[in-house]
Design an enzyme around this catalytic site. Structure first.
Site, PDB file in Angstrom:
ATOM      1  N   ASP A   1     -37.872  24.868  10.325  1.00 53.19           N
ATOM      2  CA  ASP A   1     -37.819  24.686   8.881  1.00 53.19           C
ATOM      3  C   ASP A   1     -36.436  25.164   8.429  1.00 53.19           C
ATOM      4  O   ASP A   1     -36.080  26.332   8.639  1.00 53.19           O
ATOM      5  CB  ASP A   1     -38.929  25.511   8.218  1.00 53.19           C
ATOM      6  CG  ASP A   1     -38.992  25.286   6.717  1.00 53.19           C
ATOM      7  OD1 ASP A   1     -37.951  24.933   6.119  1.00 53.19           O
ATOM      8  OD2 ASP A   1     -40.070  25.478   6.143  1.00 53.19           O
TER       9      ASP A   1
ATOM     10  N   ARG B   1     -22.307  26.829   7.843  1.00 57.57           N
ATOM     11  CA  ARG B   1     -21.862  28.216   8.034  1.00 57.57           C
ATOM     12  C   ARG B   1     -21.953  28.615   9.507  1.00 57.57           C
ATOM     13  O   ARG B   1     -21.121  29.337  10.021  1.00 57.57           O
ATOM     14  CB  ARG B   1     -22.746  29.127   7.165  1.00 57.57           C
ATOM     15  CG  ARG B   1     -22.077  30.384   6.701  1.00 57.57           C
ATOM     16  CD  ARG B   1     -22.802  30.991   5.524  1.00 57.57           C
ATOM     17  NE  ARG B   1     -24.242  31.008   5.677  1.00 57.57           N
ATOM     18  CZ  ARG B   1     -25.103  31.079   4.665  1.00 57.57           C
ATOM     19  NH1 ARG B   1     -24.653  31.140   3.425  1.00 57.57           N
ATOM     20  NH2 ARG B   1     -26.396  31.107   4.878  1.00 57.57           N
TER      21      ARG B   1
ATOM     22  N   TYR C   1     -33.285  16.301  -7.366  1.00 60.55           N
ATOM     23  CA  TYR C   1     -32.656  15.500  -6.310  1.00 60.55           C
ATOM     24  C   TYR C   1     -31.204  15.171  -6.696  1.00 60.55           C
ATOM     25  O   TYR C   1     -30.273  15.392  -5.916  1.00 60.55           O
ATOM     26  CB  TYR C   1     -33.475  14.229  -6.129  1.00 60.55           C
ATOM     27  CG  TYR C   1     -33.106  13.382  -4.943  1.00 60.55           C
ATOM     28  CD1 TYR C   1     -33.381  13.798  -3.643  1.00 60.55           C
ATOM     29  CD2 TYR C   1     -32.495  12.142  -5.117  1.00 60.55           C
ATOM     30  CE1 TYR C   1     -33.066  13.006  -2.558  1.00 60.55           C
ATOM     31  CE2 TYR C   1     -32.182  11.341  -4.028  1.00 60.55           C
ATOM     32  CZ  TYR C   1     -32.470  11.780  -2.752  1.00 60.55           C
ATOM     33  OH  TYR C   1     -32.155  10.993  -1.675  1.00 60.55           O
TER      34      TYR C   1
ATOM     35  N   LYS D   1     -28.000  16.639  -4.626  1.00 63.98           N
ATOM     36  CA  LYS D   1     -27.166  15.687  -3.894  1.00 63.98           C
ATOM     37  C   LYS D   1     -25.717  15.736  -4.395  1.00 63.98           C
ATOM     38  O   LYS D   1     -24.776  15.634  -3.607  1.00 63.98           O
ATOM     39  CB  LYS D   1     -27.742  14.267  -4.007  1.00 63.98           C
ATOM     40  CG  LYS D   1     -29.076  14.103  -3.276  1.00 63.98           C
ATOM     41  CD  LYS D   1     -28.941  14.407  -1.787  1.00 63.98           C
ATOM     42  CE  LYS D   1     -30.192  14.155  -0.997  1.00 63.98           C
ATOM     43  NZ  LYS D   1     -30.051  14.406   0.444  1.00 63.98           N
TER      44      LYS D   1
HETATM   45  N1  LIG Z   1     -34.648   6.683   1.754  1.00 68.41           N
HETATM   46  C1  LIG Z   1     -33.802   6.544   0.767  1.00 68.41           C
HETATM   47  O1  LIG Z   1     -33.941   5.627  -0.057  1.00 68.41           O
HETATM   48  C2  LIG Z   1     -32.643   7.497   0.639  1.00 68.41           C
HETATM   49  C3  LIG Z   1     -31.602   7.149  -0.246  1.00 68.41           C
HETATM   50  C4  LIG Z   1     -30.521   7.997  -0.374  1.00 68.41           C
HETATM   51  C5  LIG Z   1     -30.476   9.174   0.343  1.00 68.41           C
HETATM   52  N2  LIG Z   1     -31.490   9.497   1.181  1.00 68.41           N
HETATM   53  C6  LIG Z   1     -31.384  10.760   1.910  1.00 68.41           C
HETATM   54  O2  LIG Z   1     -31.415  10.519   3.302  1.00 68.41           O
HETATM   55  C7  LIG Z   1     -31.971  11.648   3.967  1.00 68.41           C
HETATM   56  C8  LIG Z   1     -33.102  11.188   4.866  1.00 68.41           C
HETATM   57  O3  LIG Z   1     -34.097  10.605   4.038  1.00 68.41           O
HETATM   58  P1  LIG Z   1     -35.239   9.656   4.605  1.00 68.41           P
HETATM   59  O4  LIG Z   1     -35.474   8.622   3.593  1.00 68.41           O
HETATM   60  O5  LIG Z   1     -34.933   9.301   6.005  1.00 68.41           O
HETATM   61  O6  LIG Z   1     -36.467  10.669   4.491  1.00 68.41           O
HETATM   62  P2  LIG Z   1     -37.679  11.008   5.473  1.00 68.41           P
HETATM   63  O7  LIG Z   1     -38.670  11.689   4.601  1.00 68.41           O
HETATM   64  O8  LIG Z   1     -38.082   9.818   6.266  1.00 68.41           O
HETATM   65  O9  LIG Z   1     -36.999  12.062   6.468  1.00 68.41           O
HETATM   66  C9  LIG Z   1     -36.606  13.331   6.024  1.00 68.41           C
HETATM   67  C10 LIG Z   1     -36.854  14.309   7.157  1.00 68.41           C
HETATM   68  O10 LIG Z   1     -36.425  15.616   6.702  1.00 68.41           O
HETATM   69  C11 LIG Z   1     -37.356  16.545   7.197  1.00 68.41           C
HETATM   70  N3  LIG Z   1     -37.375  17.760   6.379  1.00 68.41           N
HETATM   71  C12 LIG Z   1     -37.694  17.857   5.059  1.00 68.41           C
HETATM   72  N4  LIG Z   1     -37.666  19.150   4.686  1.00 68.41           N
HETATM   73  C13 LIG Z   1     -37.316  19.878   5.785  1.00 68.41           C
HETATM   74  C14 LIG Z   1     -37.130  21.265   6.042  1.00 68.41           C
HETATM   75  N5  LIG Z   1     -37.323  22.193   5.082  1.00 68.41           N
HETATM   76  N6  LIG Z   1     -36.783  21.661   7.275  1.00 68.41           N
HETATM   77  C15 LIG Z   1     -36.621  20.741   8.274  1.00 68.41           C
HETATM   78  N7  LIG Z   1     -36.782  19.419   8.093  1.00 68.41           N
HETATM   79  C16 LIG Z   1     -37.133  18.990   6.869  1.00 68.41           C
HETATM   80  C17 LIG Z   1     -38.705  15.831   7.117  1.00 68.41           C
HETATM   81  O11 LIG Z   1     -39.659  16.439   7.967  1.00 68.41           O
HETATM   82  C18 LIG Z   1     -38.338  14.421   7.535  1.00 68.41           C
HETATM   83  O12 LIG Z   1     -38.517  14.214   8.919  1.00 68.41           O
HETATM   84  C19 LIG Z   1     -32.433  12.616   2.876  1.00 68.41           C
HETATM   85  O13 LIG Z   1     -31.461  13.622   2.691  1.00 68.41           O
HETATM   86  C20 LIG Z   1     -32.525  11.717   1.661  1.00 68.41           C
HETATM   87  O14 LIG Z   1     -32.351  12.436   0.467  1.00 68.41           O
HETATM   88  C21 LIG Z   1     -32.580   8.679   1.354  1.00 68.41           C
END
Ligand SMILES: NC(=O)c1ccc[n+]([C@@H]2O[C@H](COP(=O)([O-])OP(=O)(O)OC[C@H]3O[C@@H](n4cnc5c(N)ncnc54)[C@H](O)[C@@H]3O)[C@@H](O)[C@H]2O)c1
Length: 262
Positions: free
Chosen positions: A58, A119, A151, A155
């Site tokens: 985590d 870091r 969010y 970001k």
């Molecule tokens: N999907 C979209 O439309 C989109 C658009 C722009 C940016 N993003 C960014 O891309 C990144 C990936 O998003 P995604 O859509 O693949 O999401 P997702 O939910 O499929 O994957 C995110 C992963 O982060 C992990 N995670 C969350 N909190 C955590 C924690 N405290 N410790 C460890 N792991 C943790 C989750 O378990 C998950 O496997 C994110 O930063 C998201 O903000 C996504």
């Protein structure tokens, strides 16, 4: 053109799902050694092998950066590349709805996790002669949406933190960049209660129709569709590689041509 990532040691957070998973797979395809970090094993754990280690962590733990660094060094040696993908996107009815605890959690997961990883890993990259960091932010860093206040703000913080690091660590041969995807078809959209379900409910359409309406009419994306995870992963890999050796402090958008509103 070869990426030059063969044999490089890479750490990817959020590697259990979506963009992080696709990024980890793309690095593996380039011959890199990958430590995939996630609090959920998701789809990455079954892929582990001689060049892929899964680390269940985590990222809100205060010492998590040091723990990831130790595990990465033990697995393959000092990491040359870090890609921060882990993130959450809480939806609120109003930008004023988040309580202090909600804000603290979003900041912890989306922003401080990136600070912690940098870091711990950037000094190790400096000691090893250089490296590259890519953090995944979002179009939301520049497109205010009242449903996603935490969010948007976290970001935007990532973009500025990456630019700040790029100035300090460029002279030490560490490049630091941001990738800002637009809407990307991941479990963030497709999981029960995810963005697709919310939109479908809001618009009175099926999930697929709602996604099409979102891309073409609501967001008016010139490419008229959501991104695939592989399209974002490709840019993460490019920026991490020696092909991008003169790119630092940049924010690359992977958003189908959407026009930022700020
Ligand atoms: N999907 C979209 O439309 C989109 C658009 C722009 C940016 N993003 C960014 O891309 C990144 C990936 O998003 P995604 O859509 O693949 O999401 P997702 O939910 O499929 O994957 C995110 C992963 O982060 C992990 N995670 C969350 N909190 C955590 C924690 N405290 N410790 C460890 N792991 C943790 C989750 O378990 C998950 O496997 C994110 O930063 C998201 O903000 C996504």
């Amino acid at each position: 053109m070869k990426t030059g990532l063969d044999g490089k040691n890479v750490v990817v957070t959020g590697a259990g799902s979506g963009i992080g998973l696709a990024t980890a797979k793309a690095f593996l395809a380039e011959g890199a050694n990958v430590v995939g970090v996630d609090m959920n094993p998701g789809e990455i754990e079954p892929l582990t092998g001689s060049r892929l280690v899964f680390l269940k962590k985590d990222l809100t733990g205060a010492r998590v950066g040091d723990e990831v660094l130790s595990a990465a060094v033990e697995a393959f040696g000092p990491p040359a590349v870090l890609v921060n993908c882990a993130g959450i996107a809480p939806v609120r009815e109003s930008a004023l709805d988040g309580a202090d605890a909600d804000w603290m959690h979003s900041i912890d997961v989306n922003f401080l996790s990136v600070v912690r990883m940098c870091r711990a890993l950037i000094p190790a990259m400096v000691d090893a002669g250089g490296g590259s960091v890519v953090s995944v932010a979002s179009d939301a860093a520049r497109m205010p949406d009242p449903f996603f206040a935490e969010y948007n703000v976290t970001k935007a913080s990532i973009v500025m933190f990456m630019k700040t690091l790029s100035i300090e660590f460029g002279p030490k041969n560490v490049r630091v960049n941001t990738v800002s995807p637009g809407p990307t078809r991941t479990p963030m959209w497709d999981r029960p209660g995810g963005f697709a379900d919310s939109l479908a409910e809001q618009l009175g359409l099926s999930a697929e129709e709602a996604i099409r309406h979102f891309a073409t009419t609501m967001r008016r994306l010139p490419l008229a569709r959501l991104a695939s995870v592989d399209e974002v992963a490709a840019v993460n890999v490019f920026l991490s590689s020696p092909l991008a050796s003169f790119v630092t402090g940049a924010e690359y958008t992977v958003n189908g041509g959407s026009i930022p509103t700020v």
